[in-house]
Design a protein around this motif. Structure first.
Motif, PDB file in Angstrom:
ATOM      1  N   THR A  36     -33.791 -20.057  -9.504  1.00  0.00           N
ATOM      2  CA  THR A  36     -33.146 -21.325  -9.840  1.00  0.00           C
ATOM      3  C   THR A  36     -34.096 -22.221 -10.634  1.00  0.00           C
ATOM      4  O   THR A  36     -33.713 -22.814 -11.640  1.00  0.00           O
ATOM      5  CB  THR A  36     -32.681 -22.046  -8.556  1.00  0.00           C
ATOM      6  N   ALA A  37     -35.329 -22.299 -10.176  1.00  0.00           N
ATOM      7  CA  ALA A  37     -36.318 -23.134 -10.863  1.00  0.00           C
ATOM      8  C   ALA A  37     -36.605 -22.599 -12.264  1.00  0.00           C
ATOM      9  O   ALA A  37     -36.671 -23.370 -13.227  1.00  0.00           O
ATOM     10  CB  ALA A  37     -37.601 -23.206 -10.045  1.00  0.00           C
ATOM     11  N   LEU A  38     -36.777 -21.299 -12.368  1.00  0.00           N
ATOM     12  CA  LEU A  38     -37.079 -20.720 -13.678  1.00  0.00           C
ATOM     13  C   LEU A  38     -35.898 -20.838 -14.643  1.00  0.00           C
ATOM     14  O   LEU A  38     -36.092 -21.044 -15.834  1.00  0.00           O
ATOM     15  CB  LEU A  38     -37.524 -19.266 -13.527  1.00  0.00           C
ATOM     16  N   LYS A  39     -34.685 -20.748 -14.116  1.00  0.00           N
ATOM     17  CA  LYS A  39     -33.500 -20.951 -14.973  1.00  0.00           C
ATOM     18  C   LYS A  39     -33.486 -22.369 -15.529  1.00  0.00           C
ATOM     19  O   LYS A  39     -33.110 -22.592 -16.672  1.00  0.00           O
ATOM     20  CB  LYS A  39     -32.213 -20.684 -14.186  1.00  0.00           C
ATOM     21  N   ALA A  40     -33.884 -23.326 -14.710  1.00  0.00           N
ATOM     22  CA  ALA A  40     -33.915 -24.717 -15.168  1.00  0.00           C
ATOM     23  C   ALA A  40     -34.922 -24.882 -16.297  1.00  0.00           C
ATOM     24  O   ALA A  40     -34.701 -25.655 -17.227  1.00  0.00           O
ATOM     25  CB  ALA A  40     -34.246 -25.658 -14.015  1.00  0.00           C
ATOM     26  N   LEU A  41     -36.020 -24.168 -16.228  1.00  0.00           N
ATOM     27  CA  LEU A  41     -37.050 -24.277 -17.260  1.00  0.00           C
ATOM     28  C   LEU A  41     -36.824 -23.333 -18.443  1.00  0.00           C
ATOM     29  O   LEU A  41     -37.448 -23.501 -19.482  1.00  0.00           O
ATOM     30  CB  LEU A  41     -38.431 -23.971 -16.659  1.00  0.00           C
ATOM     31  N   HIS A  79     -27.332 -34.077 -19.599  1.00  0.00           N
ATOM     32  CA  HIS A  79     -27.077 -32.828 -18.863  1.00  0.00           C
ATOM     33  C   HIS A  79     -28.399 -32.107 -18.570  1.00  0.00           C
ATOM     34  O   HIS A  79     -28.657 -31.686 -17.439  1.00  0.00           O
ATOM     35  CB  HIS A  79     -26.136 -31.910 -19.643  1.00  0.00           C
ATOM     36  N   HIS A  80     -29.238 -31.962 -19.595  1.00  0.00           N
ATOM     37  CA  HIS A  80     -30.523 -31.274 -19.417  1.00  0.00           C
ATOM     38  C   HIS A  80     -31.412 -32.018 -18.420  1.00  0.00           C
ATOM     39  O   HIS A  80     -32.064 -31.395 -17.571  1.00  0.00           O
ATOM     40  CB  HIS A  80     -31.247 -31.128 -20.762  1.00  0.00           C
ATOM     41  N   THR A  85     -33.776 -32.565 -13.007  1.00  0.00           N
ATOM     42  CA  THR A  85     -33.890 -33.403 -11.811  1.00  0.00           C
ATOM     43  C   THR A  85     -33.399 -32.636 -10.580  1.00  0.00           C
ATOM     44  O   THR A  85     -34.056 -32.646  -9.539  1.00  0.00           O
ATOM     45  CB  THR A  85     -33.104 -34.708 -11.995  1.00  0.00           C
ATOM     46  N   ALA A  86     -32.274 -31.950 -10.712  1.00  0.00           N
ATOM     47  CA  ALA A  86     -31.731 -31.176  -9.594  1.00  0.00           C
ATOM     48  C   ALA A  86     -32.675 -30.059  -9.167  1.00  0.00           C
ATOM     49  O   ALA A  86     -32.760 -29.728  -7.980  1.00  0.00           O
ATOM     50  CB  ALA A  86     -30.365 -30.600  -9.972  1.00  0.00           C
ATOM     51  N   ALA A  87     -33.406 -29.499 -10.122  1.00  0.00           N
ATOM     52  CA  ALA A  87     -34.359 -28.426  -9.817  1.00  0.00           C
ATOM     53  C   ALA A  87     -35.679 -28.969  -9.278  1.00  0.00           C
ATOM     54  O   ALA A  87     -36.555 -28.202  -8.892  1.00  0.00           O
ATOM     55  CB  ALA A  87     -34.608 -27.582 -11.061  1.00  0.00           C
ATOM     56  N   GLY A  88     -35.821 -30.300  -9.254  1.00  0.00           N
ATOM     57  CA  GLY A  88     -37.012 -30.903  -8.685  1.00  0.00           C
ATOM     58  C   GLY A  88     -38.174 -31.087  -9.644  1.00  0.00           C
ATOM     59  O   GLY A  88     -39.276 -31.426  -9.232  1.00  0.00           O
ATOM     60  N   PHE A  89     -37.934 -30.891 -10.934  1.00  0.00           N
ATOM     61  CA  PHE A  89     -39.009 -31.044 -11.914  1.00  0.00           C
ATOM     62  C   PHE A  89     -39.181 -32.483 -12.381  1.00  0.00           C
ATOM     63  O   PHE A  89     -40.259 -32.868 -12.817  1.00  0.00           O
ATOM     64  CB  PHE A  89     -38.780 -30.141 -13.126  1.00  0.00           C
ATOM     65  N   LEU A  90     -38.107 -33.268 -12.337  1.00  0.00           N
ATOM     66  CA  LEU A  90     -38.161 -34.674 -12.740  1.00  0.00           C
ATOM     67  C   LEU A  90     -37.643 -35.548 -11.613  1.00  0.00           C
ATOM     68  O   LEU A  90     -36.794 -35.116 -10.825  1.00  0.00           O
ATOM     69  CB  LEU A  90     -37.307 -34.919 -13.991  1.00  0.00           C
ATOM     70  N   THR A  91     -38.148 -36.776 -11.563  1.00  0.00           N
ATOM     71  CA  THR A  91     -37.564 -37.779 -10.686  1.00  0.00           C
ATOM     72  C   THR A  91     -36.918 -38.832 -11.576  1.00  0.00           C
ATOM     73  O   THR A  91     -37.353 -39.046 -12.714  1.00  0.00           O
ATOM     74  CB  THR A  91     -38.615 -38.447  -9.774  1.00  0.00           C
ATOM     75  N   ARG A  92     -35.881 -39.465 -11.057  1.00  0.00           N
ATOM     76  CA  ARG A  92     -35.101 -40.425 -11.845  1.00  0.00           C
ATOM     77  C   ARG A  92     -35.059 -41.748 -11.111  1.00  0.00           C
ATOM     78  O   ARG A  92     -34.803 -41.791  -9.901  1.00  0.00           O
ATOM     79  CB  ARG A  92     -33.687 -39.877 -12.010  1.00  0.00           C
ATOM     80  N   THR A  93     -35.320 -42.824 -11.856  1.00  0.00           N
ATOM     81  CA  THR A  93     -35.124 -44.171 -11.310  1.00  0.00           C
ATOM     82  C   THR A  93     -34.244 -44.934 -12.289  1.00  0.00           C
ATOM     83  O   THR A  93     -34.336 -44.739 -13.496  1.00  0.00           O
ATOM     84  CB  THR A  93     -36.460 -44.922 -11.111  1.00  0.00           C
ATOM     85  N   LYS A  94     -33.411 -45.778 -11.748  1.00  0.00           N
ATOM     86  CA  LYS A  94     -32.483 -46.547 -12.578  1.00  0.00           C
ATOM     87  C   LYS A  94     -32.973 -47.983 -12.660  1.00  0.00           C
ATOM     88  O   LYS A  94     -33.316 -48.593 -11.646  1.00  0.00           O
ATOM     89  CB  LYS A  94     -31.095 -46.476 -11.946  1.00  0.00           C
ATOM     90  N   VAL A 103     -42.241 -36.706 -14.393  1.00  0.00           N
ATOM     91  CA  VAL A 103     -42.435 -35.349 -13.896  1.00  0.00           C
ATOM     92  C   VAL A 103     -42.802 -35.460 -12.419  1.00  0.00           C
ATOM     93  O   VAL A 103     -43.644 -36.267 -12.040  1.00  0.00           O
ATOM     94  CB  VAL A 103     -43.542 -34.617 -14.692  1.00  0.00           C
ATOM     95  N   THR A 104     -42.140 -34.684 -11.602  1.00  0.00           N
ATOM     96  CA  THR A 104     -42.390 -34.694 -10.164  1.00  0.00           C
ATOM     97  C   THR A 104     -43.781 -34.116  -9.894  1.00  0.00           C
ATOM     98  O   THR A 104     -44.065 -32.993 -10.305  1.00  0.00           O
ATOM     99  CB  THR A 104     -41.330 -33.857  -9.418  1.00  0.00           C
ATOM    100  N   PRO A 105     -44.642 -34.874  -9.215  1.00  0.00           N
ATOM    101  CA  PRO A 105     -45.985 -34.357  -8.927  1.00  0.00           C
ATOM    102  C   PRO A 105     -45.923 -33.048  -8.135  1.00  0.00           C
ATOM    103  O   PRO A 105     -45.200 -32.945  -7.152  1.00  0.00           O
ATOM    104  CB  PRO A 105     -46.628 -35.460  -8.088  1.00  0.00           C
TER     105      PRO A 105
END
Length: 117
Positions: A36-41, A79-80, A85-94, A103-105
């Motif tokens: 799942t993680a590799l598909k996201a990347l 979408h990207h 974000t869903a894969a845990g690579f990015l965090t989002r703040t509004k 980038v998620t540490p």
């Protein structure tokens, strides 16, 4: 004329067959998580977005600033970003109407740790 293929050494082949799975091998859960993680990347645009966010001042980028560098529409970039974000690579703040991404540490390190050595 084609040459004959060498015969296999059946004694060596029999000794290799039926060995137990090494303890370091991925479990089914780990393999699914890693896939799942590799598909996201595994998308050039997502890799570019990760790179842009990581290289941004303060390690943070507004979604509004990410469409032009990748040359895609805002819905496509969103979408990207959602996938990353869903894969845990990015965090989002509004903030107001804009979303900011970091980038998620340790996210990439966690993926590397799942890979067999």
């Amino acid at each position: 004329m084609a040459s004959a293929l060498p015969l296999l050494n059946t004694e060596l082949d029999a000794a290799a067959c039926g060995r137990p799975v090494p303890a370091e091998a991925l479990s089914d859960t780990q393999a699914a998580e890693l896939a799942t993680a590799l598909k996201a990347l595994a998308d050039p645009t997502r890799l570019r977005l990760m790179s842009i966010v990581a290289a941004s001042p303060d390690g943070e980028a507004c979604a509004c600033d990410l469409t032009e560098p990748v040359g895609l529409s805002q819905p496509t970039v969103s979408h990207h970003l959602k996938v990353l974000t869903a894969a845990g690579f990015l965090t989002r703040t509004k903030r107001g109407t804009w979303a900011y991404f970091r980038v998620t540490p340790g996210a990439v390190d966690r993926i590397a740790a799942l890979l067999p050595r």
